[in-house]
Design a protein around this motif. Structure first.
Motif, short mmCIF file in Angstrom:
data_model
loop_
_atom_site.label_atom_id
_atom_site.label_comp_id
_atom_site.label_asym_id
_atom_site.label_seq_id
_atom_site.Cartn_x
_atom_site.Cartn_y
_atom_site.Cartn_z
N GLU A 43 0.83 -1.22 0.00
CA GLU A 43 0.00 0.00 0.00
C GLU A 43 0.86 1.26 0.00
O GLU A 43 0.51 2.27 -0.62
CB GLU A 43 -0.93 -0.01 1.21
N GLU A 44 1.98 1.21 0.72
CA GLU A 44 2.88 2.36 0.78
C GLU A 44 3.82 2.41 -0.43
O GLU A 44 4.64 3.33 -0.54
CB GLU A 44 3.71 2.30 2.07
N LYS A 45 3.74 1.39 -1.27
CA LYS A 45 4.57 1.28 -2.48
C LYS A 45 6.06 1.33 -2.15
O LYS A 45 6.85 1.95 -2.86
CB LYS A 45 4.20 2.39 -3.48
N GLU B 211 5.41 -5.93 -5.73
CA GLU B 211 4.87 -7.19 -5.21
C GLU B 211 5.76 -8.38 -5.56
O GLU B 211 6.00 -9.26 -4.72
CB GLU B 211 3.47 -7.42 -5.77
N GLN B 212 6.29 -8.42 -6.76
CA GLN B 212 7.11 -9.55 -7.18
C GLN B 212 8.39 -9.64 -6.36
O GLN B 212 8.78 -10.71 -5.89
CB GLN B 212 7.43 -9.44 -8.68
N ILE B 213 9.05 -8.49 -6.15
CA ILE B 213 10.28 -8.45 -5.36
C ILE B 213 10.00 -8.89 -3.92
O ILE B 213 10.74 -9.67 -3.33
CB ILE B 213 10.90 -7.03 -5.36
N GLU C 182 9.17 -12.71 -3.80
CA GLU C 182 10.37 -13.52 -4.08
C GLU C 182 11.28 -13.56 -2.86
O GLU C 182 11.86 -14.61 -2.53
CB GLU C 182 11.12 -12.94 -5.29
N ALA C 183 11.38 -12.43 -2.17
CA ALA C 183 12.19 -12.37 -0.94
C ALA C 183 11.53 -13.23 0.15
O ALA C 183 12.22 -13.96 0.88
CB ALA C 183 12.32 -10.92 -0.47
N LYS C 184 10.22 -13.15 0.27
CA LYS C 184 9.51 -13.95 1.27
C LYS C 184 9.66 -15.44 0.98
O LYS C 184 9.81 -16.25 1.90
CB LYS C 184 8.03 -13.55 1.29
N SER D 121 -2.07 -10.36 -5.15
CA SER D 121 -2.80 -10.10 -6.41
C SER D 121 -3.34 -11.39 -7.01
O SER D 121 -4.50 -11.45 -7.45
CB SER D 121 -1.88 -9.41 -7.42
N ASP D 122 -2.49 -12.43 -7.03
CA ASP D 122 -2.93 -13.71 -7.57
C ASP D 122 -4.07 -14.29 -6.74
O ASP D 122 -5.00 -14.90 -7.28
CB ASP D 122 -1.76 -14.70 -7.62
N PHE D 123 -3.99 -14.11 -5.44
CA PHE D 123 -5.06 -14.60 -4.57
C PHE D 123 -6.37 -13.91 -4.90
O PHE D 123 -7.42 -14.54 -5.01
CB PHE D 123 -4.69 -14.39 -3.09
N LYS D 124 -6.33 -12.57 -5.03
CA LYS D 124 -7.55 -11.82 -5.33
C LYS D 124 -8.13 -12.21 -6.69
O LYS D 124 -9.35 -12.33 -6.85
CB LYS D 124 -7.26 -10.32 -5.29
#
Length: 575
Positions: free
Chosen positions: A38-40, A44-46, A49-51, A132-135
């Protein structure tokens, strides 16, 4: 895993950004991922991938465009939305379900997935997916009523194929139409509960559907979502089995029935409750193989086991099991009764309701609606020439006075009491009007307890206690009696954590055990009760007796590898 700490350590976030995210999580109550996006602060991909690297769980970069129909009914819609997990693929030959999860590190989400997989005899394989994929996935699974009906029809076909192997019979109840789908649906709900070792079934109407949840090891898990239109029929079927009034929907009703599932007979206790959306049904599963335990199986440590054995060998006196609803008080009393149940003694119980039927014991159920109360029933029991009496609960002054009188006149009296700890038992009885001088000669033993989940012996993971965990253990060991503390004297402590394997259906836990605190009557305690029955004085005397608190008893079980530290802390917080 602390995601913010990991991102900062890997320099994906700087310290300033890390603090900003933590502040955002604290203030908004949202997850770190939601705040970051939300705070940008990161893309999301980065972020995911880290998670993925932090958790060691592969990231599923694409989700299916089309969702196979057989996946629709695998995970209930409510579970998908609440735990943010979606079924991705079902490999039928391997019995493997691939699941995408936004928060695979969430313990509740992991527990829910393990329970669902266990019910369907599947092994789960977890992938990380982005928010995003979940939504996007969620938009695709707006399940119309027709799809649910198809799933139910398929379920009925499976039951029909299994009918020769697993027959569910309800003696004494005339079957409705043999092929009626409602009968089969109720049979499925009951069978799943017994095979899944659930203690309770909740059948709850919502605005859009009929929800079925199971309580397993003390935790409720969503299971089935049925069309709302079958709600009246399912409730009516349960009422017929239980001998309740079908046309009475305005007031609560209670009943029970006995059912043969597979090769064993199981009792079910039913309670209906009117809500604004319709009648809710709660069913307690009374499986003798799961519910009836011996004294040695309760989880009593050496000192506690010895004290209980000594108390029940006395010919008279009062033994009270205390604690909140669902903490195993009745199970403890039944374990004592099993030990005392001999041909030479007359055992009479007064219960609300009768949980388990025991051969050789005269069990009676109170019925307040016809003024057959605990107090009135206890008066009658005393005319039945009993040696041992069990009263389900001491609820009022009259019952308390009669229970004390029974113990005073040469009977062994067992009962339960609602208190938060064992020290409260004496003040509670005094508040009920029991005279202080009557307690010392009658109260033999007071037991307070809670239930913790037992770690699976096949897959529990041994780890070294460090940091806050070690500090917590040391703090609790400090207060233990020297004889117990000496057994755990070490600079290093090893504890166990849940992992999950096929033996425990990937839950990490298998069954529950009790944590106890027990006090017995002594000359010093008798003096305190008569002259100055304050909680502080009573607690000091219990410590002098060598009593361990429930939390300390839990720590002993942690160090023995029976349960996890998280379980003990959870129970301690509930006190």
């Amino acid at each position: 895993m602390d995601l913010i700490q990991y991102l900062t350590k890997k320099k994906i976030l700087d310290k300033k950004q890390g603090l900003k995210v933590r502040r955002g999580v604290k203030e908004s109550g949202k997850t770190a991922e939601e705040v970051i996006l939300e705070e940008k602060i990161l893309g999301e991909q980065i972020l995911f991938e880290a998670k993925s690297k932090a958790l060691g769980i592969p990231l599923k970069k694409t989700v299916p465009e089309e969702i196979p129909k057989e996946l629709i009914a695998v995970i209930p819609r409510e579970a998908i939305e609440h735990y943010k997990m979606v079924p991705l693929n079902l490999k039928k030959e391997e019995r493997v379900l691939e699941v995408g999860m936004v928060y695979p590190e969430d313990p509740q989400a992991k527990e829910a997935l393990k329970f669902l997989a266990r019910q369907q005899k599947l092994t789960s394989r977890v992938f990380l997916i982005t928010l995003s994929d979940f939504k996007n996935y969620l938009k695709k699974i707006q399940i119309p009523e027709k799809e649910v009906e198809k799933a139910l029809a398929k379920l009925e076909e499976e039951i029909k194929a299994e009918r020769k192997e697993k027959v569910i019979e309800v003696p004494g109840v005339e079957r409705l139409v043999e092929e009626a789908p409602v009968i089969k649906m109720v049979a499925v709900i009951l069978r799943q509960a017994v095979e899944g070792k659930a203690s309770d079934i909740h059948i709850e109407p919502t605005r859009d559907s009929l929800k079925v949840r199971y309580r397993l090891d003390g935790v409720l898990h969503p299971s089935l979502i049925l069309p709302l239109k079958v709600h009246p029929a399912i409730v009516a079927r349960v009422k017929i089995l239980s001998g309740l009034k079908i046309d009475e929907t305005r007031i609560p009703q209670d009943g029970r029935f006995s059912t043969k599932i597979g090769e064993k007979r199981v009792d079910f206790r039913v309670s209906t409750f009117p809500t604004t959306l319709g009648e809710k049904v709660a069913i307690r599963v009374l499986d003798p193989e799961e519910g009836l335990k011996s004294l040695s199986e309760l989880g009593l440590e050496e000192r506690n086991f010895k004290i209980v054995r000594e108390a029940i060998q006395r010919p008279f006196g009062m033994i009270l099991a205390a604690g909140p609803t669902g903490c195993g008080k009745t199970t403890t009393l039944y374990a004592i009764l099993r030990l005392l149940n001999k041909e030479a003694v007359n055992i009479v119980t007064l219960e609300d309701p009768v949980e388990y039927f025991m051969e050789g014991i005269n069990q009676s159920q109170v019925k307040p609606e016809i003024n057959y109360t605990f107090a009135r029933g206890l008066r009658q029991i005393l005319r039945q020439d009993p040696d041992i009496i069990m009263v389900g609960e001491i609820r009022d002054e009259e019952t308390a006075a009669l229970a004390v009188h029974a113990a005073l006149t040469g009977h062994l009296m067992l009962s339960t009491l609602h208190t938060t700890n064992v020290v409260d038992v004496v003040p509670r009885l005094l508040d009920m009007g029991v005279r202080p001088f009557l307690l010392p000669p009658t109260l033999s033993l007071a037991i307070n307890q809670r239930l913790v989940r037992v770690l699976c012996p096949y897959c529990k993971k041994k780890v070294k206690a460090q940091g806050d965990s070690k500090k917590y253990i040391l703090e609790k060991l400090k207060n233990l009696p020297p004889s117990i503390r000496e057994k755990f004297k070490s600079k290093s402590f090893y504890i166990y954590k849940p992992k999950g394997c096929k033996k425990c259906n990937f839950k990490g836990y298998s069954g529950r055990t009790g944590v106890f605190e027990i006090i017995r009557m002594t000359d010093r305690l008798a003096e305190i009760i008569v002259h100055d029955p304050t909680e502080k004085k009573i607690f000091e005397e219990t410590r002098a007796q060598g009593m361990t608190t429930m939390e300390e008893d839990g720590i002993i079980k942690v160090l023995k590898g029976q349960t996890s530290l998280e379980e003990v802390m959870r129970v301690a917080q509930e006190k």
